[in-house]
Design a protein around this motif. Structure first.
Motif, PDB file in Angstrom:
ATOM      1  N   VAL A   2       0.656  -1.185  -0.029  1.00 50.60           N
ATOM      2  CA  VAL A   2       0.104  -0.002  -0.075  1.00 50.60           C
ATOM      3  C   VAL A   2       0.982   1.267  -0.074  1.00 50.60           C
ATOM      4  N   ALA A   3       0.577   2.201  -0.879  1.00 51.27           N
ATOM      5  CA  ALA A   3       1.428   3.338  -0.882  1.00 51.27           C
ATOM      6  C   ALA A   3       0.543   4.726  -0.695  1.00 51.27           C
ATOM      7  N   GLY A   4       1.054   5.742  -0.359  1.00 44.88           N
ATOM      8  CA  GLY A   4       0.297   7.037  -0.451  1.00 44.88           C
ATOM      9  C   GLY A   4      -1.126   6.929   0.430  1.00 44.88           C
ATOM     10  N   PRO A   5      -1.795   7.552   0.056  1.00 43.60           N
ATOM     11  CA  PRO A   5      -3.409   7.638   0.548  1.00 43.60           C
ATOM     12  C   PRO A   5      -4.346   6.573   0.544  1.00 43.60           C
ATOM     13  N   GLY A   6      -3.378   5.445  -0.507  1.00 41.92           N
ATOM     14  CA  GLY A   6      -4.426   4.208  -0.875  1.00 41.92           C
ATOM     15  C   GLY A   6      -4.188   3.532  -1.980  1.00 41.92           C
ATOM     16  N   PHE A   7      -3.085   3.660  -2.539  1.00 40.77           N
ATOM     17  CA  PHE A   7      -2.973   2.965  -3.957  1.00 40.77           C
ATOM     18  C   PHE A   7      -2.259   1.804  -3.508  1.00 40.77           C
ATOM     19  N   ILE A   8      -2.621   0.718  -4.328  1.00 40.92           N
ATOM     20  CA  ILE A   8      -2.148  -0.620  -4.074  1.00 40.92           C
ATOM     21  C   ILE A   8      -1.141  -1.128  -5.422  1.00 40.92           C
ATOM     22  N   ASN A   9       0.087  -1.412  -4.757  1.00 39.56           N
ATOM     23  CA  ASN A   9       1.195  -1.576  -5.735  1.00 39.56           C
ATOM     24  C   ASN A   9       1.459  -3.115  -5.816  1.00 39.56           C
ATOM     25  N   ILE A  10       1.243  -3.814  -6.900  1.00 38.46           N
ATOM     26  CA  ILE A  10       1.306  -5.228  -7.503  1.00 38.46           C
ATOM     27  C   ILE A  10       2.459  -5.674  -7.952  1.00 38.46           C
ATOM     28  N   ARG A  11       3.103  -6.664  -7.391  1.00 39.89           N
ATOM     29  CA  ARG A  11       4.242  -7.281  -8.075  1.00 39.89           C
ATOM     30  C   ARG A  11       3.962  -8.699  -8.477  1.00 39.89           C
ATOM     31  N   LEU A  12       4.074  -9.147  -9.708  1.00 31.73           N
ATOM     32  CA  LEU A  12       3.650 -10.582 -10.023  1.00 31.73           C
ATOM     33  C   LEU A  12       5.005 -11.468  -9.846  1.00 31.73           C
ATOM     34  N   ASP A  13       4.929 -12.584  -9.818  1.00 34.14           N
ATOM     35  CA  ASP A  13       5.989 -13.436  -9.636  1.00 34.14           C
ATOM     36  C   ASP A  13       6.590 -13.640 -10.984  1.00 34.14           C
ATOM     37  N   ALA A  14       7.625 -14.321 -10.842  1.00 38.65           N
ATOM     38  CA  ALA A  14       8.380 -14.397 -12.517  1.00 38.65           C
ATOM     39  C   ALA A  14       7.712 -15.203 -13.163  1.00 38.65           C
ATOM     40  N   ALA A  15       7.153 -16.242 -12.892  1.00 42.15           N
ATOM     41  CA  ALA A  15       6.296 -17.247 -13.863  1.00 42.15           C
ATOM     42  C   ALA A  15       5.205 -16.485 -14.336  1.00 42.15           C
ATOM     43  N   ALA A  16       4.748 -15.799 -13.519  1.00 43.85           N
ATOM     44  CA  ALA A  16       3.160 -15.163 -14.013  1.00 43.85           C
ATOM     45  C   ALA A  16       3.528 -13.914 -14.985  1.00 43.85           C
ATOM     46  N   ALA A  17       4.689 -13.353 -14.801  1.00 49.53           N
ATOM     47  CA  ALA A  17       5.171 -12.067 -15.645  1.00 49.53           C
ATOM     48  C   ALA A  17       5.561 -12.570 -17.028  1.00 49.53           C
ATOM     49  N   GLY A  18       6.319 -13.805 -16.802  1.00 49.48           N
ATOM     50  CA  GLY A  18       7.168 -14.349 -18.018  1.00 49.48           C
ATOM     51  C   GLY A  18       6.128 -14.807 -18.825  1.00 49.48           C
ATOM     52  N   SER A  19       4.976 -15.442 -18.340  1.00 54.01           N
ATOM     53  CA  SER A  19       3.876 -16.299 -19.225  1.00 54.01           C
ATOM     54  C   SER A  19       3.937 -15.547 -20.476  1.00 54.01           C
ATOM     55  N   LEU A  20       3.846 -14.264 -20.545  1.00 49.06           N
ATOM     56  CA  LEU A  20       3.293 -13.301 -21.492  1.00 49.06           C
ATOM     57  C   LEU A  20       4.004 -13.328 -22.741  1.00 49.06           C
ATOM     58  N   ALA A  21       5.496 -13.975 -22.758  1.00 45.20           N
ATOM     59  CA  ALA A  21       6.294 -14.299 -23.813  1.00 45.20           C
ATOM     60  C   ALA A  21       5.653 -15.280 -24.747  1.00 45.20           C
ATOM     61  N   LYS A  22       5.175 -16.328 -24.011  1.00 48.29           N
ATOM     62  CA  LYS A  22       4.239 -17.381 -24.932  1.00 48.29           C
ATOM     63  C   LYS A  22       3.126 -16.964 -25.427  1.00 48.29           C
ATOM     64  N   THR A  23       2.246 -15.911 -24.717  1.00 48.53           N
ATOM     65  CA  THR A  23       1.314 -15.674 -25.317  1.00 48.53           C
ATOM     66  C   THR A  23       1.064 -14.713 -26.468  1.00 48.53           C
ATOM     67  N   ILE A  24       2.304 -13.808 -26.455  1.00 55.32           N
ATOM     68  CA  ILE A  24       2.431 -12.823 -27.737  1.00 55.32           C
ATOM     69  C   ILE A  24       2.899 -13.783 -28.891  1.00 55.32           C
ATOM     70  N   VAL A  25       3.839 -14.730 -28.559  1.00 54.79           N
ATOM     71  CA  VAL A  25       4.124 -15.701 -29.532  1.00 54.79           C
ATOM     72  C   VAL A  25       3.146 -16.415 -30.141  1.00 54.79           C
ATOM     73  N   ASP A  26       2.215 -16.885 -29.322  1.00 55.29           N
ATOM     74  CA  ASP A  26       1.084 -17.626 -29.917  1.00 55.29           C
ATOM     75  C   ASP A  26       0.023 -16.927 -30.420  1.00 55.29           C
ATOM     76  N   ALA A  27       0.110 -15.563 -30.122  1.00 57.63           N
ATOM     77  CA  ALA A  27      -0.959 -14.500 -30.985  1.00 57.63           C
ATOM     78  C   ALA A  27      -0.538 -14.140 -31.910  1.00 57.63           C
ATOM     79  N   GLY A  28       0.834 -14.020 -32.291  1.00 58.71           N
ATOM     80  CA  GLY A  28       1.531 -13.554 -33.375  1.00 58.71           C
ATOM     81  C   GLY A  28       0.972 -12.144 -33.931  1.00 58.71           C
ATOM     82  N   ASP A  29       0.452 -12.113 -35.360  1.00 59.74           N
ATOM     83  CA  ASP A  29      -0.040 -10.915 -35.626  1.00 59.74           C
ATOM     84  C   ASP A  29      -1.249  -9.976 -34.948  1.00 59.74           C
TER      85      ASP A  29
END
Length: 554
Positions: free
Chosen positions: A85-112
């Protein structure tokens, strides 16, 4: 984990907490109610939410306390490494490496398809741009609109809109008369008329007209001769304009002739429609449109006292014609010298019963200046008085020209430095982005030669800080494209690509896809190849939206 999935997780956490604090407060909450943002400082996490601030009053809670409750529950969700929690009530979220990294395959699979969406599905858009008078080659202002307009059409279409590119062919009025008189003067060896058009192209067109005319053009009387030069000369000039645009990568779906509005009775139909709506009146022998009722600074003459249509009559007929063709949104790109027309065009839109700035939108483009060796480039070899599209393309090529004209807000003056655009270095922004794309292909070729393939994907291994930054930027691409479509600003895609290219180059310098020496090929190498190829895909998708090539070798 993409932002849509994360937003859904956020709602699943918030709804019961809100309900517990105030019955009914958790009903009907949607993921779209809580858009996520990228923190400016990546040390603060991958995503930020102001959900607690938005809901605090509705649930009767202190925003920071409610944010702490949300953070406590959210931290237990799969794929989330930490929540703060930051400031007056902002919520900062950090993903674990696997959740963040899964994007690479999502992009390649989606292609154009990565970066496309259906948010504008149902929008039937008429996008009118360039529309230069057929009295000479396209100058730099028109060239800028060609680059920006075509890119905007691509971006809008990528978000599901049905886009028609339209060119308004101004083949009616005084400018065409001056053009034809200039052609006749060039043919007869006389000086250019005082209000006429100069430049070598006038002589070229005049010679072609004389050769194309069936018979002896000099045997015609003065009026017939001028009409012959007008009809044939305008045709030749417009053919040249269309060819120049095609070579620039811009083709239109519709070429609409202004003459058709006056010959078909469209002006009379538009006046009749406005008369039915009660906005037409007669005064001083002329026919007027009462635009002051809709925010204009004065009423406008539509038909002059001599019975001739005023300039705005064509605008009325043309707008009504577009709406009758089924377009629910008409976007017109105009040069800086047309800024004063916006208010009257919006009044016209309202007079027809439409919503200004919704059914009709006007984009204003500012001036372009070419600079070489620190000095302005002013003269064209062919046009004489202005620098043309052909001049710019001849000097720097289509890709550099299109990119340079698109990468800045169209509503700002632009200085194009030819010395920079001719360099094959990172100082040249189009080279910088294209080189990043070519590098992704070089890495892939070398990986294949070294036995590294995409047979394995372990996203939890993408934990290097440069990988986190690169993945964060890749995640942003769909949002950037959607926002560029919403605000009609293609330059946001170009600037994003430059940022992405920089992050890729830094990743390339720090993380190896190919093992060194006798090192074995491991999961991390194969996984990094996914990330490499995902970056190449996004660079390619983005360049395509700008109408710029994505070379595989440089």
């Amino acid at each position: 984990m993409d932002p849509e999935a994360l937003s859904a997780v956020l709602v699943s956490v918030i709804a019961p907490l809100a309900e517990a604090r105030r019955p009914g407060a958790g009903d009907g909450l949607l993921a779209s109610d809580f858009p996520l943002e990228r923190p400016r400082n990546r040390d603060h996490g991958d995503w930020a939410s102001n959900a607690a601030l938005k809901l605090a009053k509705a649930v009767g809670a202190n925003p920071r306390e409610f944010a702490a409750e949300i953070a406590g529950s959210l931290a237990d969700a799969d794929g989330i490494a930490s929540v703060e929690v930051a400031g007056p009530g902002f919520i900062n979220i950090r993903l674990d490496a696997a959740a963040a990294g899964s994007l690479a395959k999502t992009i390649v699979d989606a292609g154009d398809a990565f970066g496309t969406a259906a948010t504008l599905s149902g929008e039937i858009i008429n996008l009118e741009f360039v529309s230069a008078n057929p009295t000479g080659p396209i100058h730099l202002g028109g060239t800028r609109w060609a680059a920006v307009g075509d890119s905007l059409a691509r971006i809008l279409a990528s978000q599901g809109a049905a886009v028609t590119r339209e060119y308004y062919f101004n083949d009616h009025g005084a400018q065409i008369d001056r053009f034809s008189r200039s052609l006749v003067a060039a043919h007869e060896g006389r000086p250019t008329p005082e209000d006429g058009y100069g430049g070598a192209y006038i002589g070229d067109i005049a010679r072609r007209v004389a050769l194309a005319y069936e018979g002896d053009i000099d045997a015609l009387d003065a009026d017939a001769k001028q009409e012959a030069f007008r009809e044939i000369g305008v045709g030749f000039m417009f053919d040249e304009i269309k060819q120049s645009l095609h070579e620039f990568g811009v083709d239109f779906d519709v070429y609409f002739h202004e003459n058709d509005l006056h010959d078909s009775g469209a002006v009379e139909r538009a006046v009749a429609r406005l008369r039915e709506l009660g906005h037409i009146f007669e005064a001083d022998g002329a026919t007027w449109l009462r635009t002051t009722e809709f925010g204009d600074d004065k009423d406008r003459v539509v038909i002059k006292s001599d019975g001739q249509p005023a300039y705005i009559s064509g605008d009325l007929a043309y707008y009504l014609d577009k709406r009758e063709r089924g377009f629910n949104r008409c976007i017109i790109m105009l040069g800086a010298d047309h800024h004063g027309y916006v208010k009257r065009l919006m009044a016209m839109c309202a007079a027809f019963g439409d919503e200004p700035y919704v059914n009709l939108q006007i984009l204003i483009g500012q001036l372009v200046n070419l600079v070489k060796e620190g000095q302005p480039v002013r003269m064209s070899k062919r046009a004489g008085t202005v620098v043309t599209m052909e001049d710019l393309v001849e000097i720097v090529g289509v890709d550099a020209a299109r990119y340079a004209l698109t990468r800045s807000s169209a509503d700002s003056n632009l200085d194009v430095d030819l010395d920079v655009l001719q360099k094959r270095t990172n100082d040249n922004p189009v080279f910088y982005v294209q080189y990043a794309h070519a590098r992704t292909h070089n890495v892939a070729r070398n990986a294949a030669a070294s036995g590294v393939d995409r047979s394995e994907f372990a996203p939890e291994l993408l934990g290097h800080e440069t990988e986190s930054a690169l993945l964060g930027a890749l995640q942003e691409f769909p949002r950037i494209v959607a926002f560029a479509a919403e605000v009609r600003e293609p330059h946001r895609v170009a600037r994003y690509l430059e940022e992405l290219a920089g992050l890729y180059h830094r990743w390339y310098d720090n993380c190896r896809v190919i093992p060194q020496g006798d090192e074995p090929v491991e999961a991390v190498h194969r996984t990094r190849l996914w990330l490499n190829d995902a970056t190449g895909q996004v660079l390619r998708n983005g360049l395509r939206l700008l109408g710029v090539s994505a070379p595989e070798r440089m």
